[in-house]
Design a protein around this motif. Structure first.
Motif, PDB file in Angstrom:
ATOM      1  N   PHE A 226      48.923  31.808  35.681  1.00  0.00           N
ATOM      2  CA  PHE A 226      49.036  30.412  35.227  1.00  0.00           C
ATOM      3  C   PHE A 226      48.781  30.394  33.731  1.00  0.00           C
ATOM      4  N   VAL A 227      49.704  29.811  32.987  1.00  0.00           N
ATOM      5  CA  VAL A 227      49.554  29.674  31.539  1.00  0.00           C
ATOM      6  C   VAL A 227      49.297  28.214  31.221  1.00  0.00           C
ATOM      7  N   HIS A 228      48.149  27.917  30.615  1.00  0.00           N
ATOM      8  CA  HIS A 228      47.824  26.558  30.195  1.00  0.00           C
ATOM      9  C   HIS A 228      48.472  26.254  28.851  1.00  0.00           C
TER      10      HIS A 228
ATOM     11  N   LEU B 207      45.048  35.028  35.820  1.00  0.00           N
ATOM     12  CA  LEU B 207      45.782  36.058  36.551  1.00  0.00           C
ATOM     13  C   LEU B 207      45.093  36.294  37.887  1.00  0.00           C
ATOM     14  N   TRP B 208      45.865  36.149  38.972  1.00  0.00           N
ATOM     15  CA  TRP B 208      45.354  36.445  40.311  1.00  0.00           C
ATOM     16  C   TRP B 208      45.888  37.812  40.709  1.00  0.00           C
ATOM     17  N   VAL B 209      45.018  38.778  40.874  1.00  0.00           N
ATOM     18  CA  VAL B 209      45.430  40.151  41.098  1.00  0.00           C
ATOM     19  C   VAL B 209      44.289  40.893  41.779  1.00  0.00           C
ATOM     20  N   ASP B 210      44.600  42.010  42.406  1.00  0.00           N
ATOM     21  CA  ASP B 210      43.548  42.867  42.935  1.00  0.00           C
ATOM     22  C   ASP B 210      42.966  43.647  41.754  1.00  0.00           C
ATOM     23  N   GLU B 211      41.785  43.266  41.324  1.00  0.00           N
ATOM     24  CA  GLU B 211      41.197  43.818  40.102  1.00  0.00           C
ATOM     25  C   GLU B 211      40.971  45.322  40.187  1.00  0.00           C
ATOM     26  N   SER B 212      40.838  45.839  41.398  1.00  0.00           N
ATOM     27  CA  SER B 212      40.599  47.278  41.545  1.00  0.00           C
ATOM     28  C   SER B 212      41.806  48.101  41.107  1.00  0.00           C
ATOM     29  N   GLN B 213      42.976  47.471  41.019  1.00  0.00           N
ATOM     30  CA  GLN B 213      44.177  48.178  40.592  1.00  0.00           C
ATOM     31  C   GLN B 213      44.256  48.332  39.072  1.00  0.00           C
ATOM     32  N   LEU B 214      43.499  47.536  38.346  1.00  0.00           N
ATOM     33  CA  LEU B 214      43.569  47.562  36.886  1.00  0.00           C
ATOM     34  C   LEU B 214      42.905  48.815  36.330  1.00  0.00           C
TER      35      LEU B 214
ATOM     36  N   PRO C 271      41.005  50.988  33.324  1.00  0.00           N
ATOM     37  CA  PRO C 271      40.018  50.536  32.340  1.00  0.00           C
ATOM     38  C   PRO C 271      40.681  49.943  31.096  1.00  0.00           C
ATOM     39  N   GLU C 272      41.787  50.537  30.650  1.00  0.00           N
ATOM     40  CA  GLU C 272      42.475  50.029  29.464  1.00  0.00           C
ATOM     41  C   GLU C 272      43.063  48.639  29.736  1.00  0.00           C
ATOM     42  N   ALA C 273      43.566  48.438  30.947  1.00  0.00           N
ATOM     43  CA  ALA C 273      44.125  47.134  31.294  1.00  0.00           C
ATOM     44  C   ALA C 273      43.037  46.071  31.336  1.00  0.00           C
ATOM     45  N   LYS C 274      41.857  46.430  31.848  1.00  0.00           N
ATOM     46  CA  LYS C 274      40.751  45.467  31.884  1.00  0.00           C
ATOM     47  C   LYS C 274      40.324  45.075  30.481  1.00  0.00           C
ATOM     48  N   ILE C 275      40.319  46.037  29.574  1.00  0.00           N
ATOM     49  CA  ILE C 275      39.968  45.730  28.180  1.00  0.00           C
ATOM     50  C   ILE C 275      41.003  44.786  27.590  1.00  0.00           C
ATOM     51  N   GLN C 276      42.281  45.076  27.839  1.00  0.00           N
ATOM     52  CA  GLN C 276      43.344  44.234  27.279  1.00  0.00           C
ATOM     53  C   GLN C 276      43.260  42.808  27.809  1.00  0.00           C
ATOM     54  N   LEU C 277      42.808  42.660  29.055  1.00  0.00           N
ATOM     55  CA  LEU C 277      42.756  41.339  29.694  1.00  0.00           C
ATOM     56  C   LEU C 277      41.394  40.673  29.560  1.00  0.00           C
TER      57      LEU C 277
ATOM     58  N   ASP D 250      40.271  38.471  27.699  1.00  0.00           N
ATOM     59  CA  ASP D 250      40.297  37.018  27.491  1.00  0.00           C
ATOM     60  C   ASP D 250      41.042  36.264  28.589  1.00  0.00           C
ATOM     61  N   VAL D 251      41.436  36.969  29.636  1.00  0.00           N
ATOM     62  CA  VAL D 251      42.158  36.348  30.745  1.00  0.00           C
ATOM     63  C   VAL D 251      41.190  36.064  31.887  1.00  0.00           C
ATOM     64  N   ILE D 252      41.335  34.899  32.506  1.00  0.00           N
ATOM     65  CA  ILE D 252      40.530  34.565  33.680  1.00  0.00           C
ATOM     66  C   ILE D 252      41.148  35.268  34.885  1.00  0.00           C
ATOM     67  N   ILE D 253      40.461  36.293  35.404  1.00  0.00           N
ATOM     68  CA  ILE D 253      40.992  37.087  36.511  1.00  0.00           C
ATOM     69  C   ILE D 253      40.323  36.653  37.807  1.00  0.00           C
ATOM     70  N   GLN D 254      41.149  36.357  38.817  1.00  0.00           N
ATOM     71  CA  GLN D 254      40.655  35.900  40.103  1.00  0.00           C
ATOM     72  C   GLN D 254      41.314  36.709  41.225  1.00  0.00           C
ATOM     73  N   PRO D 255      40.694  36.775  42.413  1.00  0.00           N
ATOM     74  CA  PRO D 255      41.267  37.556  43.522  1.00  0.00           C
ATOM     75  C   PRO D 255      42.640  37.037  43.931  1.00  0.00           C
ATOM     76  N   TYR D 256      43.546  37.952  44.215  1.00  0.00           N
ATOM     77  CA  TYR D 256      44.911  37.597  44.580  1.00  0.00           C
ATOM     78  C   TYR D 256      44.944  36.653  45.783  1.00  0.00           C
ATOM     79  N   ASP D 257      44.139  36.922  46.789  1.00  0.00           N
ATOM     80  CA  ASP D 257      44.168  36.125  48.013  1.00  0.00           C
ATOM     81  C   ASP D 257      43.642  34.705  47.824  1.00  0.00           C
TER      82      ASP D 257
END
Length: 638
Positions: free
Chosen positions: A253-255, A262-269, A271-277, A279-286
């Motif tokens: 969702f872009v405000h 971003l709704w995603v399974d965080e375990s798939q990210l 370490p570099e992807a987590k750093i890049q994100l 500033d993104v609000i990450i929530q569980p996909y389900d």
């Protein structure tokens, strides 16, 4: 690869209401490739009875990210991406068009399923067929679909069609998921990794700024991102949840204020992807649907942008008075490649063309020396050559490697058990592509290794004429792709010939091989936008003679500004043209030179000169490959 993105979706939706469909008879021949589905259907019907359903419908939009998610394929054995199923309490049907007939008859469990060909004569639509079977006085008198996996436009079309028969359509949970619990082994170890800015050209924050600007221009407070090709582009991430496309399972969702969720399974990210994100609000996909419901009903949300391709379940979470339904601003933006992406698309195509030259040199040598090579072996050898190229990440679709009559099947799937030998007396069609970090490729050429028939040569030359006429086009700014489609068909039309697919689909940048919203075809879409510098399309006319041979020629073409001569007739109109990005020769042994116009011959010799110059300059071809290149790109003189 033949376009299934640009117009097939539109045609399929209209087919729900208008297309003629009928059951077509064919001998049910049991094959090892068919999976008995009787027990699966029995379990599904038990679920249906529990909900009072007479029919359960899955349309072509069934999610197929993982093997875990291939619900339609699991219940039928038919794995193609286009096709709908209708299961009633006493019958099961697969609805396809003729492009998939061969695959359906080979894979479909014909002992338990009826094959419905929606492009043949008859009067039944899906809704008509269901209503003709349904007894409204029965306790089982409803039709169910899973709203989460059905686009809002498809849901609306099906609902309206069924209402005309007084048949209710109801939202149900995905029923197949409930009967395959023990058969599901979703692999969430597929990592989601950073797509470096050296390839992407823009940071994800720059992209969000662009999209937020478009959201604000519509006076909306946010945009719901549901398309699996939009999300990787937006966040400069790629995944491996899909075999051929670097997707990952997510919603976003872009405000309007550039806040991003971003709704995603965080375990798939990674370490570099987590750093890049960070500033993104990450929530569980389900949690997406429940979170969206809360977000959409908040007092500070008055207008939320959502696309027609979003699922009905998404639309159901947004109050009607807050919905702004329009094409995706991300889809429109990413279709126009930035300068870095343009460079990558060209360079990846050059590398893929080198792999094709190596493959053709090898294949021609094998055939001339009477060594047997079949369709799957040829495809595997090409994949090997592609895998040796820099930035290779995998194939972009299943290679179509087809000999003779197999080439007449537009979406032929070679199979190791039934693969035909490539021989001197039959034409060979090879449609293949790859995913590279800096681009996506899709190339088709048709070849002969012996003496072709005049019928094959005529068909090839007519297809080549169409390919050249499109590639050589000059057109004003303000042109749609659909306006150029006739250029690729006119030579075929004059000989009462045609092909049953679009001429060109958009191609993504290390993304989907079928990218919207623009296309070059005969269909119409409200999502379509004007041809713009930086867009990349396939140029792929063809001709298919059933049970005999097939011809397809596919070249990448990029839209570029055309520079007029100084003060040319004082013209103030800005023109565009196409720049070829595929560098693989056409087969001169299949060309009837005298059929070409002088303009077509001039372009062909210019193109072959470009192919030879560009590939030679890489210094990466060995002596045999250079000899092949020189022989196949010599000027043609009639």
């Amino acid at each position: 690869m033949v376009n299934i993105f640009a117009i097939c979706f539109i045609l399929f939706i209209s087919n729900i209401q208008f297309a003629t469909c009928q059951q077509t008879s064919y001998d049910c021949v049991g094959k090892r490739s068919q999976i008995n589905t009787a027990e699966k259907l029995s379990q599904l019907r038990t679920q249906m009875k529990n909900l009072g359903l007479y029919a359960y419908v899955i349309l072509s939009e069934d999610e197929y990210m993982h093997e875990y998610d291939t619900r339609r394929a699991w219940i039928t054995g038919f794995s193609r991406s286009i096709g709908s199923i209708v299961v009633t309490l006493d019958q099961a049907t697969l609805w396809i068009d003729d492009r998939y007939r061969a695959q359906a008859e080979n894979k479909l469990d014909c002992a338990n399923w009826l094959l419905m060909r929606q492009d043949e004569s008859g009067v039944s639509t899906i809704a008509d067929w269901i209503s003709s079977k349904l007894n409204v006085r029965s306790p089982y008198n409803k039709v169910g679909m899973a709203a989460q996996y059905t686009s809002s436009i498809s849901w609306s079309s099906m609902k309206n069609a069924l209402i005309s028969h007084d048949v209710p359509l109801v939202e149900v949970a995905e029923l197949i998921d409930q009967i395959r619990i023990m058969d599901r082994s979703r692999n969430l170890d597929n990592s989601i990794y950073v797509h470096d800015i050296t390839f992407a050209g823009l940071s994800w924050k720059q992209k969000v700024e662009i999209i937020a600007g478009l959201i604000n221009a519509q006076s909306a407070q946010g945009f719901v991102v549901t398309a699996l090709d939009d999300i990787p582009w937006l966040f400069n991430l790629r995944g491996s949840d899909n075999q051929y496309t670097p997707y990952f399972t997510a919603y976003a969702f872009v405000h309007a204020n550039q806040t991003t969720r971003l709704w995603v399974d965080e375990s798939q990210l990674t370490p570099e992807a987590k750093i890049q994100l960070a500033d993104v609000i990450i929530q569980p996909y389900d949690d997406f649907l429940s979170n969206l419901n809360t977000l959409a009903n908040s007092s500070d949300m008055n207008k939320i942008w959502v696309t027609q391709a979003a699922s009905q379940a998404v639309l159901n979470r947004i109050p009607v008075n807050k919905r702004f339904i329009a094409g995706s601003p991300i889809e429109r933006t990413k279709a126009v490649k930035n300068p870095i992406e343009q460079k990558g698309m060209r360079e990846s195509s050059i590398r893929d063309s080198i792999a094709r030259i190596r493959h053709l040199t090898w294949l021609e040598n094998e055939i001339k020396n009477n060594r047997q090579v079949n369709e799957t072996q040829a495809a595997e050898q090409l994949e090997y050559y592609q895998s040796q190229e820099a930035h290779f990440k995998g194939l972009s679709f299943q290679t179509i490697s087809a000999v003779g009559a197999h080439a007449a099947v537009i979406h032929f799937e070679p199979d190791a058990e039934t693969a035909a030998q490539i021989t001197k007396d039959k034409v060979y069609l090879l449609d293949a592509g790859a995913q590279y970090l800096d681009g996506t490729t899709d190339i088709t050429r048709t070849h002969t290794f012996g003496v072709p028939t005049m019928e094959e040569k005529k068909a090839y030359t007519l297809v080549l004429q169409g390919s050249i006429d499109l590639a050589d086009a000059i057109f004003p700014v303000g042109t749609y792709g659909r306006q150029l489609d006739i250029l690729a068909r006119q030579s075929l039309y004059k000989n009462f010939m045609d092909y049953a697919h679009s001429t060109g689909h958009g191609i993504g940048h290390f993304n989907t091989i079928h990218e919207g919203p623009s296309f070059i075809g005969m269909g119409y879409s409200t999502r379509d936008i004007l041809l713009t510098e930086g867009m990349v399309f396939s140029d792929e006319p063809g001709f298919y003679l059933p049970n005999s041979f097939g011809i397809r020629l596919e070249t990448h073409i990029m839209v570029k500004n055309y520079t007029l001569p100084n003060n040319y007739m004082n013209s103030t109109t800005q023109f565009l043209h196409f720049e070829p990005h595929t560098f693989v020769p056409f087969d001169r042994n299949l060309i009837i030179c005298e059929m070409l116009t002088q303009a077509q011959l001039t372009w062909l010799n210019w193109y072959h000169g470009e192919v030879r110059s560009i590939l030679e300059s890489t210094g990466r071809l060995n002596s045999d490959e250079l000899n092949y290149l020189k022989e196949t790109t010599q000027p043609i003189n009639c």
